[in-house]
Design an enzyme around this catalytic site. Structure first.
Site, PDB file in Angstrom:
ATOM      1  N   ASP A 465      37.992 -30.493 -11.961  1.00 24.75           N
ATOM      2  CA  ASP A 465      36.459 -30.222 -12.183  1.00 24.75           C
ATOM      3  C   ASP A 465      35.529 -31.285 -11.699  1.00 24.75           C
ATOM      4  OD1 ASP A 465      34.504 -29.248 -13.846  1.00 24.75           O
ATOM      5  OD2 ASP A 465      35.443 -29.480 -15.795  1.00 24.75           O
ATOM      6  N   ASP A 535      30.442 -21.370 -16.297  1.00 22.92           N
ATOM      7  CA  ASP A 535      30.736 -21.504 -17.461  1.00 22.92           C
ATOM      8  C   ASP A 535      30.503 -20.480 -18.470  1.00 22.92           C
ATOM      9  OD1 ASP A 535      32.232 -23.638 -17.316  1.00 22.92           O
ATOM     10  OD2 ASP A 535      30.662 -25.230 -17.705  1.00 22.92           O
TER      11      ASP A 535
HETATM   12  C1  DGJ Z   1      33.323 -27.733 -17.162  1.00 21.29           C
HETATM   13  C2  DGJ Z   1      33.946 -26.758 -16.815  1.00 21.29           C
HETATM   14  O1  DGJ Z   1      33.219 -25.841 -16.308  1.00 21.29           O
HETATM   15  C3  DGJ Z   1      34.708 -26.170 -18.047  1.00 21.29           C
HETATM   16  O2  DGJ Z   1      35.322 -25.087 -17.895  1.00 21.29           O
HETATM   17  C4  DGJ Z   1      35.500 -27.065 -18.797  1.00 21.29           C
HETATM   18  O3  DGJ Z   1      36.618 -27.327 -17.870  1.00 21.29           O
HETATM   19  C5  DGJ Z   1      34.859 -28.243 -19.241  1.00 21.29           C
HETATM   20  N1  DGJ Z   1      34.021 -29.033 -18.051  1.00 21.29           N
HETATM   21  C6  DGJ Z   1      35.515 -29.550 -19.733  1.00 21.29           C
HETATM   22  O4  DGJ Z   1      34.937 -30.671 -19.728  1.00 21.29           O
END
Ligand code: DGJ
Length: 735
Positions: A465, A535
């Site tokens: 991430d 997301d």
């Molecule tokens: C942002 C990501 O896009 C999410 O899927 C998740 O992994 C969160 N970060 C976790 O902090």
């Protein structure tokens, strides 16, 4: 590596020597040609990019007028127009004047690279323009190698990857825009006079907002399956700039490259700067044709392990967020295994000792298991996964730290920070970005992955991430005269580190996640197997986002999860079937707590997983035909995937809005063999009675000219009706 030098190749490739004075080069792929005039002592010119030309066609350049622009316009002589390269030479001269010196072709790993070497007429300053083609792929990759042999430093003020003139006309631009949780929205507009700029200055992630890829429809309003289209994808994970200048000439001038703003590059004596590649494609089969060219090229040549089927997974994030503990993880693993899934991914929240990661305000950088949450550590989880017959994956965010972390306490000098200014903190009020221009930070990031993979070689998947932009321009590592290198050196450092990681750990699947879809770019995918599309898991909005994303990226790389209802981002309530039918058009996964599902919903998901395994090779490796765009607002969206052999296909149909007695268009299919006969079976069926065409046979010709009529609603018990409706049809050739 075979290297052939000089003009012999230029002339021999194209036109009998002496047939004309120009030295024409035909950089060609199976269906396309890019024609250059590489006459020695002249600037390199571009004459054609489009359909494939043979030697007879090439003779036309003797008399037919076509475009005749510098292939890489440089700044200084006639400086009125836009340029691809602008340099301040060592003595302060801001003008550059290039002439062709040599043309070289070389074979490298099955690809042919044609390089045109140019130098300045008075300075020992060189530019090598490269064009790389691979047999079987209608994509040409171009980039520039810029070398300074002057007495001292020169400054690169602009250093684009490539330039393309497009004949003025009814040319339409398709590009992507958006933001967090609303990535890859499609924008289509005619090119008009003036400057159209698409850019990114995030520093770390580069596809939340605009995208570094565009398409040009040359025959008026964009069409999916007909018309001439040029596609361009800048393969670079950092700040970019794509712009089209429509001036008073008969041309739209397209430039693409690194965004030079605040990034002027000091090139030392003897140093070469290589721009990232710009991948160009041309298709006469509309936007979908250009997409198919990118998908095939990308899957086979750029995407990490693009030939390997992706597993069906459950990701823990929306199921439990930071509430990670051993029994909950074990429960999720059991559930996904019992539903037919193949992989479980433990998301954020598993690490931190002195500062346990219970929310987003601490611990990044402290990649030690929180044994209060996971007393048996990663090994305990790996054992549970094994017991359940599934693989195990883990979340990390290695480019980042929190100021509340043991790492920051030990190494405050590792973070990106402007000299003399306070630290600017991002997510959770304490997140900072590590300075990857610093080799020590590169080592650190390498070790995060290397330690995990060495200690726990059974880890099958990493979700990598990146949740912050560069928040202040300043490096504590770079010298004061190199501060402008920060944005570029960050990505050089990242790629160096990824190279080391992949050399040591080639088999682990790695997802590029960046606050959702912030890293969908061909410049990062050589090290990653897929990206997190957004997301936002709302299936209705995903139809739009995945549609846009599919312009440039194949379904195998596009992670698409069934999440809970009501949705956590839009709060929309969407039935499980519709959520499954959308997620199955990408790399299928689940993003919820299975324990919260009722038995009916669980059954639908299980059926979807089982069916997905059957259609997986078609979705993940097939050719995409987009049929009806959600952006056209016709109340329905539809696309299909067809195998290369055209013997197996899957058709997706989603209603995007519901009104009583609405009239939806019938969707003719595409990409099938008109002479083949296909049997149609609905998958994920919830109706009491099958559709009238269930199990029936149709010719490809009928399906493509007529299509099948979809009912507006399901045939289900009254109380099971909803305002959503979708269908997935599997078409198999009857042999
Ligand atoms: C942002 C990501 O896009 C999410 O899927 C998740 O992994 C969160 N970060 C976790 O902090």
């Amino acid at each position: 590596m075979k290297k052939i030098s000089q003009f012999i190749i230029a002339s021999a490739l194209i036109i009998a020597p002496g047939a004309m004075s120009a030295d024409l080069i035909n950089v060609s792929t199976p269906a396309t040609s890019l024609v250059l005039d590489a006459t020695k002592g002249e600037p390199l010119k571009i004459l054609h990019y489009g359909s494939k030309l043979n030697s007879k066609d090439m003779e036309a350049f003797k008399s037919a007028s076509t475009f005749n622009h510098m292939a890489y316009p440089v700044y200084g002589i006639q400086p009125q127009g836009e340029s691809a390269l602008s340099v301040t030479h060592n003595d302060g001269n801001r003008s550059t004047d290039l002439e062709v010196v040599d043309v070289v072709t070389e074979e490298m790993n099955g690809a042919t690279i044609t390089s045109v070497l140019m130098h300045d007429k008075v300075y020992p300053f060189e530019v090598k323009l490269n064009y790389k083609v691979r047999p079987d792929y209608d994509v040409i990759e171009t980039w520039a190698d810029i070398t300074n042999n002057e007495k001292g430093n020169v400054t690169l003020n602009r250093f684009m990857s490539g330039y393309l003139p497009l004949r003025y006309g009814n040319v339409w631009l398709s590009s992507l825009y958006g933001s967090w949780a609303n990535e890859a929205e499609l924008n289509q507009e005619p090119l008009t006079h003036g400057l159209k700029m698409i850019k990114n200055k995030d520093g770390v992630r580069n596809s939340h907002t605009a995208h570094a890829e565009v398409m040009f429809s040359l025959d008026g309003e964009p069409r999916e399956n007909s018309g001439r289209v040029i596609g361009a994808a800048l393969c670079y994970p950092g700040n970019y700039k794509l712009f089209i200048d429509t001036d008073d000439s008969n041309y739209h001038h397209f430039f693409a490259g690194i965004n030079e703003e605040n990034s002027e590059y000091l090139l030392k004596k003897g140093e070469t700067f290589s721009t990232p590649e710009l991948a160009l494609t041309y298709s006469e089969e509309g936007l979908s044709g250009a997409s198919r060219n990118f998908h095939k090229w990308g899957r086979d040549n750029r995407l990490h392990a693009g030939d390997k089927e992706r597993k069906v997974l459950l990701n823990s994030w929306e199921g439990v967020y930071f509430d990670i503990n051993e029994p909950v993880m074990a429960g999720m693993m059991e559930d996904i295994a019992s539903m037919g899934g193949e992989l479980f991914v433990m998301d954020d929240g598993w690490f931190g000792r002195k500062y346990p990661r219970n929310s987003d305000n601490s611990s990044l950088g402290d990649w030690m298991v929180d044994t209060n949450k996971l007393p048996n550590g990663i090994n305990g989880l790996l054992e549970t996964a094994k017991k359940n017959g599934i693989s195990f994956g883990i979340w990390i965010e290695p480019e980042m730290a929190n100021t509340v972390s043991e790492l920051y306490e030990k190494h405050p000098e590792y973070i990106i920070k402007a000299p003399k200014r306070p630290v600017i903190e991002g997510r959770g009020g304490t997140q900072v970005v590590l300075d990857l221009s610093n080799p020590k930070v590169q080592d650190l990031v390498f070790e995060v992955v290397d330690t995990l993979m060495t200690k726990y070689p059974e880890i099958d998947y990493i979700k990598w991430d990146a949740n912050a932009p560069i928040m202040e321009h300043g490096s504590q590592y770079l010298t004061s005269d190199n501060q402008s290198h920060l944005y570029i050196d960050y990505h050089k450092g990242l790629i160096k580190t990824l190279d080391r990681i992949r050399e040591a750990h080639p088999d682990v699947t790695i997802q590029a996640c960046a606050s959702g879809g912030g890293r969908a770019n061909w410049g990062i995918l050589p090290w990653f197997d897929e990206f997190w599309t957004s997301d936002n898991n709302d299936a209705l909005q995903r139809i739009y986002m995945q549609w846009g994303t599919s312009y440039f990226f194949p379904a195998i790389a596009m992670a698409s999860h069934i999440s809970a209802s009501p949705n956590h981002q839009t709060f929309r309530r969407i039935p499980t079937k519709f959520r499954a039918d959308v997620a199955m058009s990408g790399r299928l996964g689940l993003e919820m707590q299975p324990k919260d599902m009722n038995e009916d919903d669980k059954a639908i998901c299980m059926q979807a997983i089982e069916d997905y395994k059957k259609i997986r090779p078609i979705v993940q490796f097939g050719d995409l035909y987009r049929l009806q765009s959600p952006f056209d607002k016709k109340g329905v969206a539809s696309l299909m995937y067809v195998t290369a052999e055209k013997d197996d296909a899957v058709f997706f149909w989603w209603k995007t809005e519901t009104f009583m007695n609405q009239q939806l268009p019938r969707i003719p299919m595409a990409g099938l063999d008109p002479d083949k006969v296909y049997k149609v079976n609905e998958i994920n069926r919830i109706d009491k009675e099958p559709l009238t065409f269930e199990g029936k046979e149709f010719t490809g010709k009928f399906l493509m000219s007529n299509g099948l009529e979809m009912p507006l609603t399901y045939n289900v018990d009254y109380n099971k009706n909803t305002d959503f409706s979708s269908r997935v049809l599997h078409l198999t050739e009857v042999k």
